[in-house]
Design a protein around this motif. Structure first.
Motif, PDB file in Angstrom:
ATOM      1  N   UNK A  97       0.831  -1.206   0.000  1.00 38.46           N
ATOM      2  CA  UNK A  97       0.000   0.000   0.000  1.00 38.46           C
ATOM      3  C   UNK A  97       0.866   1.257   0.000  1.00 38.46           C
ATOM      4  N   UNK A  98       1.955   1.242   0.765  1.00 35.85           N
ATOM      5  CA  UNK A  98       2.839   2.414   0.823  1.00 35.85           C
ATOM      6  C   UNK A  98       3.498   2.668  -0.528  1.00 35.85           C
ATOM      7  N   UNK A  99       3.925   1.613  -1.192  1.00 36.82           N
ATOM      8  CA  UNK A  99       4.544   1.750  -2.513  1.00 36.82           C
ATOM      9  C   UNK A  99       3.527   2.256  -3.520  1.00 36.82           C
ATOM     10  N   UNK A 100       2.324   1.655  -3.498  1.00 35.31           N
ATOM     11  CA  UNK A 100       1.286   2.051  -4.452  1.00 35.31           C
ATOM     12  C   UNK A 100       0.884   3.504  -4.253  1.00 35.31           C
ATOM     13  N   UNK A 101       0.723   3.919  -2.994  1.00 36.93           N
ATOM     14  CA  UNK A 101       0.347   5.305  -2.730  1.00 36.93           C
ATOM     15  C   UNK A 101       1.416   6.282  -3.182  1.00 36.93           C
ATOM     16  N   UNK A 102       2.682   5.906  -2.994  1.00 43.13           N
ATOM     17  CA  UNK A 102       3.777   6.771  -3.432  1.00 43.13           C
ATOM     18  C   UNK A 102       3.775   6.920  -4.945  1.00 43.13           C
ATOM     19  N   UNK A 103       3.527   5.841  -5.662  1.00 44.03           N
ATOM     20  CA  UNK A 103       3.485   5.904  -7.129  1.00 44.03           C
ATOM     21  C   UNK A 103       2.335   6.790  -7.595  1.00 44.03           C
ATOM     22  N   UNK A 104       1.198   6.701  -6.925  1.00 45.04           N
ATOM     23  CA  UNK A 104       0.078   7.571  -7.290  1.00 45.04           C
ATOM     24  C   UNK A 104       0.439   9.045  -7.067  1.00 45.04           C
ATOM     25  N   UNK A 105       1.153   9.327  -5.979  1.00 43.19           N
ATOM     26  CA  UNK A 105       1.547  10.720  -5.712  1.00 43.19           C
ATOM     27  C   UNK A 105       2.629  11.188  -6.693  1.00 43.19           C
ATOM     28  N   UNK A 106       3.478  10.278  -7.156  1.00 47.04           N
ATOM     29  CA  UNK A 106       4.444  10.632  -8.212  1.00 47.04           C
ATOM     30  C   UNK A 106       3.685  11.068  -9.455  1.00 47.04           C
ATOM     31  N   UNK A 107       2.656  10.304  -9.808  1.00 44.75           N
ATOM     32  CA  UNK A 107       1.839  10.644 -10.977  1.00 44.75           C
ATOM     33  C   UNK A 107       1.180  12.008 -10.785  1.00 44.75           C
ATOM     34  N   UNK A 174      14.952  10.713 -10.800  1.00 43.42           N
ATOM     35  CA  UNK A 174      14.195   9.609 -10.212  1.00 43.42           C
ATOM     36  C   UNK A 174      14.071   9.755  -8.704  1.00 43.42           C
ATOM     37  N   UNK A 175      15.165  10.097  -8.041  1.00 41.28           N
ATOM     38  CA  UNK A 175      15.141  10.159  -6.581  1.00 41.28           C
ATOM     39  C   UNK A 175      14.427  11.400  -6.063  1.00 41.28           C
ATOM     40  N   UNK A 176      14.527  12.506  -6.780  1.00 37.50           N
ATOM     41  CA  UNK A 176      13.843  13.719  -6.314  1.00 37.50           C
ATOM     42  C   UNK A 176      12.329  13.547  -6.349  1.00 37.50           C
ATOM     43  N   UNK A 177      11.799  13.084  -7.461  1.00 41.70           N
ATOM     44  CA  UNK A 177      10.347  12.953  -7.543  1.00 41.70           C
ATOM     45  C   UNK A 177       9.843  11.880  -6.583  1.00 41.70           C
ATOM     46  N   UNK A 178      10.654  10.861  -6.331  1.00 42.63           N
ATOM     47  CA  UNK A 178      10.254   9.795  -5.412  1.00 42.63           C
ATOM     48  C   UNK A 178      10.314  10.262  -3.961  1.00 42.63           C
ATOM     49  N   UNK A 179      11.366  11.005  -3.596  1.00 43.74           N
ATOM     50  CA  UNK A 179      11.498  11.487  -2.225  1.00 43.74           C
ATOM     51  C   UNK A 179      10.388  12.459  -1.849  1.00 43.74           C
ATOM     52  N   UNK A 180      10.039  13.357  -2.768  1.00 45.22           N
ATOM     53  CA  UNK A 180       8.961  14.301  -2.484  1.00 45.22           C
ATOM     54  C   UNK A 180       7.643  13.552  -2.301  1.00 45.22           C
ATOM     55  N   UNK A 181       7.390  12.557  -3.159  1.00 39.40           N
ATOM     56  CA  UNK A 181       6.144  11.797  -3.076  1.00 39.40           C
ATOM     57  C   UNK A 181       6.074  10.952  -1.805  1.00 39.40           C
ATOM     58  N   UNK A 182       7.217  10.440  -1.353  1.00 36.27           N
ATOM     59  CA  UNK A 182       7.224   9.567  -0.175  1.00 36.27           C
ATOM     60  C   UNK A 182       7.278  10.378   1.120  1.00 36.27           C
ATOM     61  N   UNK A 183       8.330  11.181   1.290  1.00 35.01           N
ATOM     62  CA  UNK A 183       8.512  11.911   2.542  1.00 35.01           C
ATOM     63  C   UNK A 183       7.581  13.110   2.664  1.00 35.01           C
ATOM     64  N   UNK A 184       7.011  13.561   1.552  1.00 36.17           N
ATOM     65  CA  UNK A 184       6.078  14.670   1.601  1.00 36.17           C
ATOM     66  C   UNK A 184       4.681  14.269   2.034  1.00 36.17           C
ATOM     67  N   UNK A 185       4.420  12.958   2.141  1.00 44.36           N
ATOM     68  CA  UNK A 185       3.108  12.482   2.573  1.00 44.36           C
ATOM     69  C   UNK A 185       3.025  12.544   4.095  1.00 44.36           C
ATOM     70  N   UNK A 186       1.881  12.983   4.629  1.00 43.64           N
ATOM     71  CA  UNK A 186       1.788  13.208   6.071  1.00 43.64           C
ATOM     72  C   UNK A 186       2.050  11.951   6.901  1.00 43.64           C
ATOM     73  N   UNK A 187       1.761  10.782   6.352  1.00 37.65           N
ATOM     74  CA  UNK A 187       2.008   9.551   7.093  1.00 37.65           C
ATOM     75  C   UNK A 187       3.497   9.265   7.263  1.00 37.65           C
ATOM     76  N   UNK A 188       4.338   9.936   6.470  1.00 41.70           N
ATOM     77  CA  UNK A 188       5.777   9.680   6.503  1.00 41.70           C
ATOM     78  C   UNK A 188       6.577  10.870   7.029  1.00 41.70           C
ATOM     79  N   UNK A 189       5.905  11.926   7.465  1.00 39.98           N
ATOM     80  CA  UNK A 189       6.614  13.109   7.947  1.00 39.98           C
ATOM     81  C   UNK A 189       7.584  12.762   9.072  1.00 39.98           C
ATOM     82  N   UNK A 190       7.160  11.852   9.959  1.00 38.20           N
ATOM     83  CA  UNK A 190       7.992  11.542  11.129  1.00 38.20           C
ATOM     84  C   UNK A 190       9.320  10.916  10.739  1.00 38.20           C
ATOM     85  N   UNK A 191       9.375  10.285   9.552  1.00 40.52           N
ATOM     86  CA  UNK A 191      10.611   9.630   9.113  1.00 40.52           C
ATOM     87  C   UNK A 191      11.698  10.649   8.789  1.00 40.52           C
TER      88      UNK A 191
END
Length: 211
Positions: A97-107, A174-191
């Motif tokens: 689910x975390x991977x899928x959500x990140x890909x959707x946010x990349x899109x 690749x890493x910039x768009x992925x990092x923003x999509x992953x760490x920019x999501x509120x569920x991952x802010x704490x990371x």
């Protein structure tokens, strides 16, 4: 040895400009254009994926992809576990689910970039999805659904450390768009150590409230 996952900080947010992603120069741009054209002529699928079944992918069945193709989704499904190895949940369903959500946010993010950035990213994704250039430049012999996390990590490290600007900047994109999509999501802010927006902003700004 696993490469530590990069942390997302507000000051590291990439500028949404063409140079933020692929500073390829004339030669690199011409090369990517040739690859993209060749991929299109040989039937490489670059049409947006639209809705994707949630059964195997754990994608949101209601989400409609507007930029990423099915091949692009497979690319990121292979790369994200290597990028965020220590940050993804260990439980398999939560991990998917975390991977899928990140890909959707990349899109979602790419859709907001505008035509110039979208064009450059399409060229990059075509290069990685087109078998001859994937093998030659990425040194990835299998198609992305068959690539192990270890092989994906080795690919990312090669491009990160490459002396060839085209490859190094491809890694950055690749890493910039992925990092923003992953760490920019509120569920991952704490990371990343981000505590979230201040209370006054949550109370005052409409984007923090459901419609």
């Amino acid at each position: 040895m696993t490469t530590p996952s990069p942390k997302y900080c507000p000051e590291d947010r990439p500028e949404l400009s063409r140079r933020s992603f692929l500073k390829t120069g004339l030669g690199g741009a011409m090369f990517l254009s040739t690859v993209s054209m060749t991929a299109g002529l040989t039937g490489c699928a670059t049409a947006p994926a639209g809705r994707v079944s949630a059964v195997d992918s754990r994608m949101d069945a209601s989400y409609q992809f507007e930029f990423l193709s099915r091949d692009d989704i497979a690319l990121f499904e292979a790369l994200l576990p290597a990028m965020f190895a220590g940050a993804l949940p260990e439980e398999p369903n939560q991990r998917q689910h975390a991977i899928a959500g990140t890909i959707e946010r990349i899109d979602q993010g790419i859709v907001m970039f505008g035509p110039a950035n979208q064009k450059e990213l399409r060229k990059l994704f075509d290069l990685l999805n087109f078998a001859p250039t994937r093998i030659t430049l990425a040194r990835v012999w299998s198609d992305w659904p068959s690539v192990s996390t270890e092989s994906a990590e080795a690919f990312l490290n090669r491009w990160r450390d490459s002396r060839i600007g085209l490859l190094n900047n491809g890694y950055i994109a690749l890493t910039k768009i992925s990092n923003v999509a992953f760490y920019g999501h509120d569920a991952h802010w704490h990371l990343s150590g981000y505590p979230g927006p201040p209370t006054w902003a949550v109370d005052a700004l409409p984007q923090f409230h459901n419609a």
